[in-house]
Scaffold this motif. Structure first.
Motif, PDB file in Angstrom:
ATOM      1  N   ASN A 155     -35.204  -4.873  -3.137  1.00 29.19           N
ATOM      2  CA  ASN A 155     -34.539  -6.129  -2.779  1.00 29.19           C
ATOM      3  C   ASN A 155     -34.888  -7.255  -3.747  1.00 29.19           C
ATOM      4  N   LEU A 156     -36.152  -7.313  -4.154  1.00 23.19           N
ATOM      5  CA  LEU A 156     -36.572  -8.344  -5.099  1.00 23.19           C
ATOM      6  C   LEU A 156     -35.906  -8.183  -6.459  1.00 23.19           C
ATOM      7  N   THR A 157     -35.653  -6.941  -6.839  1.00 22.43           N
ATOM      8  CA  THR A 157     -35.087  -6.654  -8.157  1.00 22.43           C
ATOM      9  C   THR A 157     -33.570  -6.794  -8.187  1.00 22.43           C
ATOM     10  N   ILE A 158     -32.918  -6.423  -7.099  1.00 16.70           N
ATOM     11  CA  ILE A 158     -31.464  -6.272  -7.113  1.00 16.70           C
ATOM     12  C   ILE A 158     -30.709  -7.550  -6.773  1.00 16.70           C
ATOM     13  N   TRP A 159     -31.026  -8.124  -5.628  1.00 16.40           N
ATOM     14  CA  TRP A 159     -30.121  -9.117  -5.055  1.00 16.40           C
ATOM     15  C   TRP A 159     -30.241 -10.501  -5.694  1.00 16.40           C
ATOM     16  N   LYS A 160     -29.095 -11.147  -5.834  1.00 18.27           N
ATOM     17  CA  LYS A 160     -29.049 -12.511  -6.377  1.00 18.27           C
ATOM     18  C   LYS A 160     -29.625 -13.503  -5.373  1.00 18.27           C
ATOM     19  N   THR A 161     -29.313 -13.281  -4.108  1.00 16.76           N
ATOM     20  CA  THR A 161     -29.878 -14.084  -3.029  1.00 16.76           C
ATOM     21  C   THR A 161     -30.348 -13.151  -1.919  1.00 16.76           C
ATOM     22  N   GLY A 162     -31.345 -13.556  -1.186  1.00 16.30           N
ATOM     23  CA  GLY A 162     -31.864 -12.724  -0.106  1.00 16.30           C
ATOM     24  C   GLY A 162     -32.602 -13.554   0.921  1.00 16.30           C
ATOM     25  N   LYS A 163     -32.962 -12.888   2.028  1.00 16.35           N
ATOM     26  CA  LYS A 163     -33.720 -13.559   3.077  1.00 16.35           C
ATOM     27  C   LYS A 163     -35.186 -13.646   2.657  1.00 16.35           C
ATOM     28  N   ASN A 164     -35.739 -14.839   2.714  1.00 15.95           N
ATOM     29  CA  ASN A 164     -37.129 -15.021   2.305  1.00 15.95           C
ATOM     30  C   ASN A 164     -38.094 -14.658   3.434  1.00 15.95           C
ATOM     31  N   THR A 165     -37.889 -13.470   4.005  1.00 15.47           N
ATOM     32  CA  THR A 165     -38.766 -12.936   5.046  1.00 15.47           C
ATOM     33  C   THR A 165     -39.167 -11.519   4.663  1.00 15.47           C
ATOM     34  N   PRO A 166     -40.365 -11.090   5.034  1.00 18.65           N
ATOM     35  CA  PRO A 166     -40.814  -9.745   4.666  1.00 18.65           C
ATOM     36  C   PRO A 166     -40.205  -8.664   5.547  1.00 18.65           C
ATOM     37  N   ILE A 167     -40.113  -7.472   5.010  1.00 20.68           N
ATOM     38  CA  ILE A 167     -39.627  -6.329   5.776  1.00 20.68           C
ATOM     39  C   ILE A 167     -40.605  -5.990   6.898  1.00 20.68           C
ATOM     40  N   LEU A 168     -41.902  -6.039   6.586  1.00 19.35           N
ATOM     41  CA  LEU A 168     -42.937  -5.776   7.585  1.00 19.35           C
ATOM     42  C   LEU A 168     -43.543  -7.113   7.984  1.00 19.35           C
ATOM     43  N   GLU A 169     -43.273  -7.534   9.240  1.00 25.75           N
ATOM     44  CA  GLU A 169     -43.691  -8.885   9.620  1.00 25.75           C
ATOM     45  C   GLU A 169     -44.325  -9.003  10.999  1.00 25.75           C
ATOM     46  N   ASN A 170     -44.351  -7.910  11.795  1.00 20.69           N
ATOM     47  CA  ASN A 170     -45.007  -8.011  13.095  1.00 20.69           C
ATOM     48  C   ASN A 170     -45.548  -6.663  13.546  1.00 20.69           C
ATOM     49  N   VAL A 171     -46.437  -6.718  14.521  1.00 26.58           N
ATOM     50  CA  VAL A 171     -47.129  -5.528  15.017  1.00 26.58           C
ATOM     51  C   VAL A 171     -46.164  -4.586  15.730  1.00 26.58           C
TER      52      VAL A 171
END
Length: 262
Positions: A155-171
């Protein structure tokens, strides 16, 4: 107008070359791999795994195409990757506590593998007796590491814009992941030959997908096309290039392994 038309024709020619290459390499694999669908799947497994029978699951005479550690790794990666892509274009890096958890899971996986390797070499337990259960569990842990790292990098490499939230974010994600891992492993432990082989197909397709995705990222970085895409259509050519490179690598690894063993 002429320049734009030339560029368009150039892209079409390049796409045709890529598609031809992908088809040729796929045909080469199908032609030179053992007959039978499951045997072909098993040969793909041989390109990434040692496939030692005592370290692998089996139902009757059917052996799983990768060892138990790789089984956990790739089935876990499958679960994580499916979730990540359904979650959208998340480009955020996980918080420190989750990075520490992922690092710990990686160390468990590496440590169990090293202990197993040394134990096999010594022909006796080194630190402890490694079992297929410990291989599977640490493999699933590494599956979470692999899927989180790979999809975040993608996602960091490909997309021009993206959601600034992590894929892994909660228990709760980790708990859900553990439950799904337990369910997927039950398909191997208690299933018959049909479900066993179906799980094997999913595992090997995940192997091919991961290698293809890594090479797709490589080609995008190599050609300096990072962060220029807004949809999947735009990156199709790089996915094809990644697949072609992946199937080429698998062919090479199969040939090298066969020469070493035989």
């Amino acid at each position: 107008m002429i320049i734009e038309k030339f560029k368009q024709n150039k892209r079409h020619i390049f796409l045709v070359i890529l598609l031809t290459t992908a088809i040729f390499l796929t045909w080469s694999f199908l032609s030179h791999s053992p007959p039978g669908t499951y045997d072909k799947v098993f040969s793909i497994g041989s390109s990434v795994c040692h496939q030692i029978p005592s370290h692998s699951f089996s139902v009757g005479s059917i052996q799983f195409p990768v060892c138990t550690r790789c089984t956990g790794l790739y089935l876990g990666s499958f679960i994580g990757i499916v979730y990540a892509f359904l979650s959208g274009k998340k480009i955020g890096v996980p918080k420190t506590k989750f990075i520490i958890l992922l690092a710990f899971l990686f160390l468990l996986w590496a440590g169990d593998g090293l202990n197993s390797l040394i134990s096999d070499f010594l022909n006796k337990p080194f630190l402890y007796q490694t079992s297929n259960l410990s291989r599977l569990v640490t493999g699933y842990g590494m599956g979470l590491v692999m899927s989180t790292a790979l999809t975040t990098l993608f996602n960091l490499t490909i997309w021009k814009t993206g959601k600034n939230t992590p894929i892994l974010e909660n228990v709760y994600q980790i708990i859900s992941y553990g439950v799904l891992c337990a369910l997927s492993s039950s398909l191997i432990f208690i299933s018959g030959p049909v479900v066993f082989q179906l799980t094997a197909y999913i595992t090997i397709l995940t192997v091919l997908f991961i290698i293809s995705l890594l090479y797709s990222i490589f080609w995008i970085i190599f050609l300096r096309k990072e962060n220029q895409f807004i949809n999947w259509k735009g990156i199709a050519v790089y996915i094809i290039a990644g697949y072609s490179t992946a199937i080429g690598q698998i062919l090479l690894m199969i040939v090298l392994r066969n020469r070493i063993l035989y």
